[in-house]
Design a protein around this motif. Structure first.
Motif, PDB file in Angstrom:
ATOM      1  N   LEU A 362      -5.333  14.354   2.478  1.00 30.72           N
ATOM      2  CA  LEU A 362      -5.948  13.445   3.452  1.00 30.72           C
ATOM      3  C   LEU A 362      -6.516  12.218   2.728  1.00 30.72           C
ATOM      4  O   LEU A 362      -7.736  12.034   2.653  1.00 30.72           O
ATOM      5  CB  LEU A 362      -7.077  14.159   4.208  1.00 30.72           C
ATOM      6  CG  LEU A 362      -6.714  15.310   5.139  1.00 30.72           C
ATOM      7  CD1 LEU A 362      -7.981  15.964   5.696  1.00 30.72           C
ATOM      8  CD2 LEU A 362      -5.847  14.816   6.298  1.00 30.72           C
ATOM      9  N   PRO A 363      -5.644  11.394   2.149  1.00 28.53           N
ATOM     10  CA  PRO A 363      -6.154  10.254   1.382  1.00 28.53           C
ATOM     11  C   PRO A 363      -6.820   9.211   2.271  1.00 28.53           C
ATOM     12  O   PRO A 363      -6.310   8.884   3.346  1.00 28.53           O
ATOM     13  CB  PRO A 363      -4.888   9.683   0.726  1.00 28.53           C
ATOM     14  CG  PRO A 363      -3.768  10.141   1.588  1.00 28.53           C
ATOM     15  CD  PRO A 363      -4.182  11.446   2.198  1.00 28.53           C
ATOM     16  N   THR A 364      -7.949   8.692   1.806  1.00 25.50           N
ATOM     17  CA  THR A 364      -8.626   7.620   2.548  1.00 25.50           C
ATOM     18  C   THR A 364      -7.813   6.329   2.463  1.00 25.50           C
ATOM     19  O   THR A 364      -7.793   5.538   3.395  1.00 25.50           O
ATOM     20  CB  THR A 364     -10.035   7.390   1.953  1.00 25.50           C
ATOM     21  OG1 THR A 364     -10.723   8.641   1.974  1.00 25.50           O
ATOM     22  CG2 THR A 364     -10.833   6.376   2.736  1.00 25.50           C
ATOM     23  N   PHE A 365      -7.145   6.142   1.315  1.00 21.50           N
ATOM     24  CA  PHE A 365      -6.315   4.941   1.128  1.00 21.50           C
ATOM     25  C   PHE A 365      -4.869   5.406   0.929  1.00 21.50           C
ATOM     26  O   PHE A 365      -4.408   5.561  -0.212  1.00 21.50           O
ATOM     27  CB  PHE A 365      -6.801   4.145  -0.091  1.00 21.50           C
ATOM     28  CG  PHE A 365      -8.283   3.877  -0.061  1.00 21.50           C
ATOM     29  CD1 PHE A 365      -8.811   2.896   0.757  1.00 21.50           C
ATOM     30  CD2 PHE A 365      -9.153   4.639  -0.840  1.00 21.50           C
ATOM     31  CE1 PHE A 365     -10.178   2.664   0.796  1.00 21.50           C
ATOM     32  CE2 PHE A 365     -10.525   4.410  -0.805  1.00 21.50           C
ATOM     33  CZ  PHE A 365     -11.040   3.424   0.019  1.00 21.50           C
ATOM     34  N   PRO A 366      -4.117   5.601   2.024  1.00 23.89           N
ATOM     35  CA  PRO A 366      -2.801   6.253   1.932  1.00 23.89           C
ATOM     36  C   PRO A 366      -1.787   5.490   1.092  1.00 23.89           C
ATOM     37  O   PRO A 366      -0.820   6.085   0.620  1.00 23.89           O
ATOM     38  CB  PRO A 366      -2.339   6.342   3.385  1.00 23.89           C
ATOM     39  CG  PRO A 366      -3.536   6.071   4.212  1.00 23.89           C
ATOM     40  CD  PRO A 366      -4.479   5.271   3.390  1.00 23.89           C
ATOM     41  N   LEU A 367      -1.988   4.205   0.870  1.00 23.64           N
ATOM     42  CA  LEU A 367      -0.993   3.445   0.107  1.00 23.64           C
ATOM     43  C   LEU A 367      -1.082   3.712  -1.397  1.00 23.64           C
ATOM     44  O   LEU A 367      -0.151   3.441  -2.146  1.00 23.64           O
ATOM     45  CB  LEU A 367      -1.140   1.942   0.376  1.00 23.64           C
ATOM     46  CG  LEU A 367      -0.773   1.538   1.803  1.00 23.64           C
ATOM     47  CD1 LEU A 367      -0.967   0.047   1.999  1.00 23.64           C
ATOM     48  CD2 LEU A 367       0.674   1.936   2.135  1.00 23.64           C
ATOM     49  N   LEU A 368      -2.209   4.253  -1.834  1.00 26.96           N
ATOM     50  CA  LEU A 368      -2.356   4.540  -3.259  1.00 26.96           C
ATOM     51  C   LEU A 368      -1.907   5.972  -3.536  1.00 26.96           C
ATOM     52  O   LEU A 368      -2.064   6.852  -2.695  1.00 26.96           O
ATOM     53  CB  LEU A 368      -3.822   4.386  -3.677  1.00 26.96           C
ATOM     54  CG  LEU A 368      -4.427   3.011  -3.439  1.00 26.96           C
ATOM     55  CD1 LEU A 368      -5.893   3.007  -3.827  1.00 26.96           C
ATOM     56  CD2 LEU A 368      -3.667   1.953  -4.246  1.00 26.96           C
ATOM     57  N   ASP A 369      -1.340   6.202  -4.738  1.00 27.94           N
ATOM     58  CA  ASP A 369      -0.932   7.550  -5.112  1.00 27.94           C
ATOM     59  C   ASP A 369      -2.148   8.279  -5.690  1.00 27.94           C
ATOM     60  O   ASP A 369      -2.550   8.047  -6.830  1.00 27.94           O
ATOM     61  CB  ASP A 369       0.194   7.473  -6.152  1.00 27.94           C
ATOM     62  CG  ASP A 369       0.635   8.864  -6.578  1.00 27.94           C
ATOM     63  OD1 ASP A 369       0.051   9.852  -6.087  1.00 27.94           O
ATOM     64  OD2 ASP A 369       1.561   8.955  -7.418  1.00 27.94           O
ATOM     65  N   ASN A 370      -2.719   9.168  -4.866  1.00 23.44           N
ATOM     66  CA  ASN A 370      -3.960   9.845  -5.247  1.00 23.44           C
ATOM     67  C   ASN A 370      -3.821  10.780  -6.434  1.00 23.44           C
ATOM     68  O   ASN A 370      -4.822  11.177  -7.017  1.00 23.44           O
ATOM     69  CB  ASN A 370      -4.466  10.680  -4.070  1.00 23.44           C
ATOM     70  CG  ASN A 370      -5.467   9.932  -3.260  1.00 23.44           C
ATOM     71  OD1 ASN A 370      -5.388   8.713  -3.191  1.00 23.44           O
ATOM     72  ND2 ASN A 370      -6.413  10.638  -2.682  1.00 23.44           N
ATOM     73  N   THR A 371      -2.592  11.162  -6.753  1.00 21.27           N
ATOM     74  CA  THR A 371      -2.449  12.124  -7.843  1.00 21.27           C
ATOM     75  C   THR A 371      -2.495  11.415  -9.206  1.00 21.27           C
ATOM     76  O   THR A 371      -2.499  12.065 -10.233  1.00 21.27           O
ATOM     77  CB  THR A 371      -1.128  12.914  -7.736  1.00 21.27           C
ATOM     78  OG1 THR A 371      -0.051  11.987  -7.848  1.00 21.27           O
ATOM     79  CG2 THR A 371      -1.033  13.671  -6.427  1.00 21.27           C
ATOM     80  N   GLN A 372      -2.509  10.080  -9.184  1.00 22.45           N
ATOM     81  CA  GLN A 372      -2.583   9.326 -10.446  1.00 22.45           C
ATOM     82  C   GLN A 372      -4.023   8.891 -10.715  1.00 22.45           C
ATOM     83  O   GLN A 372      -4.750   8.538  -9.791  1.00 22.45           O
ATOM     84  CB  GLN A 372      -1.699   8.075 -10.349  1.00 22.45           C
ATOM     85  CG  GLN A 372      -0.223   8.377 -10.243  1.00 22.45           C
ATOM     86  CD  GLN A 372       0.244   9.281 -11.377  1.00 22.45           C
ATOM     87  OE1 GLN A 372      -0.022   9.022 -12.542  1.00 22.45           O
ATOM     88  NE2 GLN A 372       0.921  10.375 -11.019  1.00 22.45           N
TER      89      GLN A 372
END
Ligand code: FAD
Length: 405
Positions: A362-372
């Protein structure tokens, strides 16, 4: 509408947060918070304090300054709830009746479950970022260490901020790397469980960092005893063998995260689900058996990550549902299980794990790759969120706090 009496057990992050959110919605409520402590803490920054990257005094404020005006503060501990007669009882023997009760008492750190630990905490190289008065000792140990053995332990889950044991490891190793002494230090991460993180997508970046820091990961190692004077940590090995084995590992520095449980009065008052945690519906946060009771924060039996990030969303759901009930409507606001763990993998970079029920990302900023690992996420963790906490969440600012339907 007659004046509704709302009693909140606990003036921690979720207790004060939920009061602020209720007051935005219900003007005519008579609110009492029962909280024994003089101080209120912003615990997420203790990880940074342990890494020498945050001022401990900025993580603490006087309780009287964070309780919204007009709210009664009963400085005492709840020892029992009578959910049928609708009152709470305190340690000093007071009874307070309620129309709505919010259980927001957090969890209990069970230092006592590790033999020999309490008497050596803060001495002999034994520390923990889980205590206000010890986070600075972590930094002292890290700063002074030039070589030797460092151990970071993680107990059986659930615990609050399940990433915090390894965050302590990353920030320590990063400092040693920058100082050029990491090669002289043997680093062990000893976990009771069998995975470095519960959500699979975040395991690869974390494993990369553990490799980079040359940390040895030992699964199924549960810390049971500490001999501070001899600087030995004793782990019970969880194996399929019949005979349970123990192993003693020597250390120069030991960062301990203790086992954690729900406050005992929850089960003793019949409010728990058998595991001790408060048995509320995972979506509405209303108690499964008593409609006048809600829970919020670490004390809930809900299967989300126990984090302040979760509490930030939960307080809005509880406030909306109580406001609905006061207005004679059903409680329809739903919590999506959101929790977040900003993994401080090195100074200046964070892997921002954000996920809900069933490990749904559930990323707050979906355009960024949260796993990085990201610099912006570091800025959020180290600069923005601490400020937003005091000035926003504790005052009912609900920016991005609505659960996604
Ligand atoms: P708390 O804030 O702990 O408050 C509970 C309150 O209830 C306390 O004030 C206590 O005195 C009171 N209380 C207890 N028993 C009673 C009783 N019987 N009667 C009355 N009052 C009672 N979360 C994140 O989102 N991100 C992070 O990066 C993060 N990092 C963390 C790092 C560390 C080292 C730690 C320790 C925690 C971290 N957390 C993080 C977790 C976060 O701090 C907690 O999830 C959050 O504080 C939960 O809020 P709470 O109100 O449920 O509990």
């Amino acid at each position: 509408n007659t004046l509704k009496k709302v009693v909140v057990i606990g003036g921690g992050s979720s207790g004060i947060g939920v009061i602020a959110s209720i007051r935005k919605r219900v003007k005519e409520a008579d609110i009492t918070v029962v909280e024994p402590n003089d101080c209120h803490y912003y615990q997420p920054a203790w990880t940074l304090v342990g890494g020498g990257l945050f001022d401990i005094s900025k993580t603490q404020r006087a309780m009287r300054d964070v309780i919204p005006s007009g709210v009664s503060w009963l400085q005492d501990s709840v020892v029992r709830v009578d959910p049928d007669e609708k009152y709470i009882e305190t340690r000093q023997g007071k009874r307070v009746s309620y129309d709505f009760l919010i259980v927001a008492c957090g969890l209990v750190l069970r230092w006592d479950k590790i033999e020999g630990l309490e008497e050596t905490l803060g001495l002999n190289g034994v520390t923990s970022n889980y205590r206000f008065d010890l986070a600075e000792y972590t930094w002292k140990l890290v700063r002074e260490m030039q070589g030797g053995k460092a151990i970071f332990s993680q107990p059986t889950l659930p615990i609050k901020c399940a990433g915090a044991p390894q965050k302590a490891l990353y920030l320590s190793c990063d400092h040693w790397r920058r100082q050029g002494v990491l090669n002289n230090i043997n680093v062990n991460f000893c976990l009771a469980g069998t995975a470095v993180f519960g959500v699979p997508q975040f395991v690869p970046p974390l494993t990369d960092y553990l490799k980079k820091y040359r940390a040895q990961v030992n699964f199924r190692h549960n810390l049971v005893r500490v001999d501070g004077k001899r600087r030995q940590a004793i782990f019970a090995l969880d194996s399929d063998e019949e005979e349970k084995r123990e192993i003693a590992l020597p250390f120069d520095m030991l960062h301990v995260v203790p086992p954690q449980s729900a406050p005992a009065f929850i089960a003793q008052s019949g409010l728990s689900d058998g595991s001790g945690w408060c048995d509320v519906d995972k979506f509405t946060l209303q108690h499964k058996r008593w409609q006048t009771i809600f829970a919020v924060g670490d004390c809930c039996a809900t299967p989300n990550a126990k984090t302040l990030a979760a509490a930030r969303k939960q307080v809005v759901v509880v406030a909306e549902n109580i406001a609905a009930l006061i207005n004679g409507a059903p409680p329809t606001a739903h919590y999506d299980g959101y929790g977040s763990c900003p993994l401080t993998v090195e100074k200046g970079k964070v892997v921002l794990a954000e996920f809900g029920y069933d490990s749904k990302l559930l990323p707050t900023f979906p355009l960024l790759d949260n796993t990085q690992p990201s610099r912006m996420a570091w800025w959020l963790k180290a600069w923005f969120l601490p400020r937003f906490y005091w000035a926003g969440m504790l005052r009912g600012v609900e920016w991005l706090a609505k659960s996604k339907p």
